[in-house]
Scaffold this active site. Sequence first.
Site, PDB file in Angstrom:
ATOM      1  N   GLU A   1      42.419  50.343  45.376  1.00 22.19           N
ATOM      2  CA  GLU A   1      41.427  50.363  46.214  1.00 22.19           C
ATOM      3  C   GLU A   1      42.756  49.291  47.115  1.00 22.19           C
ATOM      4  O   GLU A   1      42.518  48.245  46.400  1.00 22.19           O
ATOM      5  CB  GLU A   1      40.206  50.016  45.962  1.00 22.19           C
ATOM      6  CG  GLU A   1      39.529  49.489  47.081  1.00 22.19           C
ATOM      7  CD  GLU A   1      38.396  48.564  46.617  1.00 22.19           C
ATOM      8  OE1 GLU A   1      38.779  47.768  45.576  1.00 22.19           O
ATOM      9  OE2 GLU A   1      37.663  47.869  47.142  1.00 22.19           O
TER      10      GLU A   1
ATOM     11  N   ASP B   1      26.059  48.977  52.478  1.00 22.40           N
ATOM     12  CA  ASP B   1      25.285  48.776  51.291  1.00 22.40           C
ATOM     13  C   ASP B   1      24.242  47.540  51.218  1.00 22.40           C
ATOM     14  O   ASP B   1      24.148  47.043  51.514  1.00 22.40           O
ATOM     15  CB  ASP B   1      26.939  47.840  50.268  1.00 22.40           C
ATOM     16  CG  ASP B   1      26.324  47.765  49.023  1.00 22.40           C
ATOM     17  OD1 ASP B   1      25.008  48.533  48.299  1.00 22.40           O
ATOM     18  OD2 ASP B   1      26.864  46.518  48.690  1.00 22.40           O
TER      19      ASP B   1
ATOM     20  N   ASP C   1      40.317  50.059  41.220  1.00 25.91           N
ATOM     21  CA  ASP C   1      39.337  48.899  41.580  1.00 25.91           C
ATOM     22  C   ASP C   1      40.228  47.855  42.248  1.00 25.91           C
ATOM     23  O   ASP C   1      40.938  46.784  41.104  1.00 25.91           O
ATOM     24  CB  ASP C   1      37.885  48.737  40.923  1.00 25.91           C
ATOM     25  CG  ASP C   1      36.857  47.351  42.007  1.00 25.91           C
ATOM     26  OD1 ASP C   1      36.827  48.292  42.790  1.00 25.91           O
ATOM     27  OD2 ASP C   1      36.222  47.031  41.574  1.00 25.91           O
TER      28      ASP C   1
ATOM     29  N   HIS D   1      31.950  53.960  49.443  1.00 28.08           N
ATOM     30  CA  HIS D   1      29.995  53.711  48.905  1.00 28.08           C
ATOM     31  C   HIS D   1      30.428  51.951  49.799  1.00 28.08           C
ATOM     32  O   HIS D   1      29.587  51.195  49.836  1.00 28.08           O
ATOM     33  CB  HIS D   1      30.446  53.440  47.765  1.00 28.08           C
ATOM     34  CG  HIS D   1      31.618  52.625  46.889  1.00 28.08           C
ATOM     35  ND1 HIS D   1      32.930  53.253  47.246  1.00 28.08           N
ATOM     36  CD2 HIS D   1      31.258  51.798  46.122  1.00 28.08           C
ATOM     37  CE1 HIS D   1      33.755  52.696  45.994  1.00 28.08           C
ATOM     38  NE2 HIS D   1      33.056  51.645  46.246  1.00 28.08           N
ATOM     39  N   ASP D   2      31.671  51.959  49.844  1.00 32.20           N
ATOM     40  CA  ASP D   2      32.113  50.408  50.534  1.00 32.20           C
ATOM     41  C   ASP D   2      31.955  49.915  52.401  1.00 32.20           C
ATOM     42  O   ASP D   2      31.915  48.936  52.828  1.00 32.20           O
ATOM     43  CB  ASP D   2      33.144  49.192  50.251  1.00 32.20           C
ATOM     44  CG  ASP D   2      33.260  49.297  48.590  1.00 32.20           C
ATOM     45  OD1 ASP D   2      32.095  48.897  48.288  1.00 32.20           O
ATOM     46  OD2 ASP D   2      34.273  49.389  48.188  1.00 32.20           O
TER      47      ASP D   2
ATOM     48  N   HIS E   1      37.707  42.803  36.874  1.00 31.42           N
ATOM     49  CA  HIS E   1      36.676  42.098  36.184  1.00 31.42           C
ATOM     50  C   HIS E   1      35.643  43.028  35.237  1.00 31.42           C
ATOM     51  O   HIS E   1      35.506  44.263  34.614  1.00 31.42           O
ATOM     52  CB  HIS E   1      35.706  41.371  37.055  1.00 31.42           C
ATOM     53  CG  HIS E   1      35.103  42.601  38.061  1.00 31.42           C
ATOM     54  ND1 HIS E   1      35.840  42.654  38.920  1.00 31.42           N
ATOM     55  CD2 HIS E   1      34.753  43.492  38.214  1.00 31.42           C
ATOM     56  CE1 HIS E   1      35.794  43.441  39.800  1.00 31.42           C
ATOM     57  NE2 HIS E   1      34.554  44.138  38.866  1.00 31.42           N
TER      58      HIS E   1
END
Lengths: 482, 482
Positions: free
Chosen positions: A238, A364, A208, A319-320, A125
Amino acid sequence: MNQMIQTPEWIKDAILYQIFPDRFASSERVTKPSNLEAWDAPPTVFGFKGGDLLGVVEHLDYLADLGITGIYFNPIFQSASNHRYHTHDYYQVDPLLGGNAALRELLDAAHARNIHIILDGVFNHASRGFFQFNHILECGAQSPYLDWFTIKGFPLNAYGDGKNLNYEAWWDLPALPNLNTDNPQVREFIFDVAEHWVRFGIDGWRLDVPFEIDDDAFWQEFRQRVKAINPEAYIVGEIWKPSQRWLQGDQFDAVMNYIQTRAAIAFFGAESLAPLDPGGGYSLLEPLDAVAFAQAIEDMLALYDWEINLAQMNLLGSHDTPRFLTMVEEDTSALKLAMLFQMTMPGAPTVYYGDEIGMTGGHDPGPRGGMIWDQAQWDMDLWHYIQATIQLRKAHPALRRGTYRTLLAAGKQVAFARTNDDEALLVAFNTDTAEATLAIPAENGAGTPQVLFGETLTVSLHDGVLTVKLPPRTGVVLLIAP
Amino acid sequence: MNQMIQTPEWIKDAILYQIFPDRFASSERVTKPSNLEAWDAPPTVFGFKGGDLLGVVEHLDYLADLGITGIYFNPIFQSASNHRYHTHDYYQVDPLLGGNAALRELLDAAHARNIHIILDGVFNHASRGFFQFNHILECGAQSPYLDWFTIKGFPLNAYGDGKNLNYEAWWDLPALPNLNTDNPQVREFIFDVAEHWVRFGIDGWRLDVPFEIDDDAFWQEFRQRVKAINPEAYIVGEIWKPSQRWLQGDQFDAVMNYIQTRAAIAFFGAESLAPLDPGGGYSLLEPLDAVAFAQAIEDMLALYDWEINLAQMNLLGSHDTPRFLTMVEEDTSALKLAMLFQMTMPGAPTVYYGDEIGMTGGHDPGPRGGMIWDQAQWDMDLWHYIQATIQLRKAHPALRRGTYRTLLAAGKQVAFARTNDDEALLVAFNTDTAEATLAIPAENGAGTPQVLFGETLTVSLHDGVLTVKLPPRTGVVLLIAP
């Protein structure tokens, strides 16, 4: 081994460090606009702290001291979000990060220290500000870029109430319009971006949500074009789940190995597991005992060719996810055990920035806090422990490329061997809060082993059984042969 | 002459051509997306035809043949509008135009033919897709770029119904947020853009609506920084009205001389003036007789230092006005007279693309049609006439740098002298539909003049009065001395 499968040599030896660029370090050499959040304030969903790539350059010595040989960066391209997954321009490093010139300096400085750089490729995206999407927003049905996205009506209701979205977007989030990779021009655009930055000097792409581009031919061509420029470029997807589809040698070199992450948290953190769903492909974690853990690892290693296993991107969080320490209710012993575990497994271990000094953070934006540079606030014991595990891995090729064999799994103790032509290493863990004596089958054993890492209360070898007594919640690495 | 005022030497000799980039020429070397309008279909407000800069490269021989020595381009930077006044990225040439590489090729090819390139600098406003504005759209009050614009509330209602606009925008158009040039970082950004492209090799900036940045210090620094890189760079402002404020030598070299345009249409087109308000700073035009016309020209020349007058960007229409031919109900004689007039006046004459072959078009988007390349559709007589007026100007420095003096203005006839140390030229026009005899004071006259351009029925000199008989609606240029 499948002779067709080839992964980069360097990644098999790498110690990776993951950096969330807005939060690692800020350089005075990068001019910043005015409205930044305080560095040490809790991170927010939309705020910026002003970390940049020259800040990373200025801390390469720190990373080298820790033992790092590669950095995976969350996205660095121009993006109107602090995580930069909303790409505005794939050819520009974000001006807040110092722009393309800062990446040039970073690559040169990192390569001078033999540190590799992996960037985050967000190709499923784009964003609402991305030129070709903005073009449709502005020009409507007369934009020449209509088939860059999947448009269902005009005008695009991109900034409305989010209802009746009239274009395809990731998770129906209006901010993240899906690129139409069935359009040959879009494919060419993405491949050109990938090639451009590899030519510029990056050492790999972390992809990603690549499963969202559900198209083997796309990723096959992606690999061919990237590897044609640099055969040693690393391609890691990922994907949180078993990923055989992508790891046949013709698409990715590796995936982010959350399967191992999940097992490591559930076993090493079993005593203190926080009631947190880690997110992503995880579900709520239940504690694992040693047998289940060892089985999970065996199953994981069986998924892929050994050449892939040696190249996997292992990690203890990202980070996730909530930070590892937060997942285990801040039990530092669990983090130490898990860190030693990933340093003794095949695949490239990754340190998520700040984990090495004891940073915490929940969901997050929790794990995305500003890196603490005041050493008075560091857990120095943890830092030195992690540094030592890294030195251990670097000193012993068997830990990086040796075979893996489970030797023992019982209760709260696990042991496995890592063996190559030159040496056999035994790795043993006691996750119990009491000391434990492990009786480990050791057919190759030749005399009392040498302790390479960790503390053993006693070690002895009789009749092919190695007896190792370990303090509570510790691991040990022994040289058992030669 | 004010010794402080200095304008570029080359512009005083230049023959300019204005190109609307989407509409001049399309090269097969630039890959285009699918949804383009037909080249020869009437232009629309939002559609794209796919002209590009390599198309211009491929037609430089055409322009050189016409006699062109400079091109003013409407904006070429990445923008989600066919006119590209909605800048998305000031550092990127629009991909539809071929990107930065195409500009490189164009500059090199143009300079090899001694053709100068002037770009359009749109610095008052950006667009909704411009990174720093998109940043505020996406991140709201937590964007670090808040003071790049003048924001009055959140969330920005940029794509709503256009009511209660909560940020400053040009003419309150939501698509065109005003850059906040009171912010030193924004000033630095704009100056860097200006410097960047001058370093890249462009020969000048045409400044869009520069009066909207109502700040002499801003334009003074702009000039200093541009001229520090190239003292011969040309700076011309889009100001439709008397512009003494900006033409004191410390801001612009020139303005787009619509004052002359207006007079030329009203006088040379007086017989056939269309009931069209030309737009911009014009109001509805009334026919001018010769006396009023000559006075308008004298008044115009008196506004500025002579050094400025020699550098003015003269023109007969632009992308912002109906085409000249349409303004005069397609009376080609009016266009010929006006073209000869601007070729004999101080200041750089400009041909708006397609005017030379007889293209027509009313209000926006009317004058922005696809250039006609089928010569069967050209007015070849007009083309050769314009080519000849250009050759005339090039052959006679007095037309470019000589003094100007009105010699006669009566009824529908005008005559003036252009004189330098080497020669004195007389330019005379009869705009009447009948032939006319002009009795022109000619104190410098020395024998019967030589006809340099145009047709005279008779020419004679007696007692310091030059008698010139001209056919209907024609102009003539005579060499009266030496």
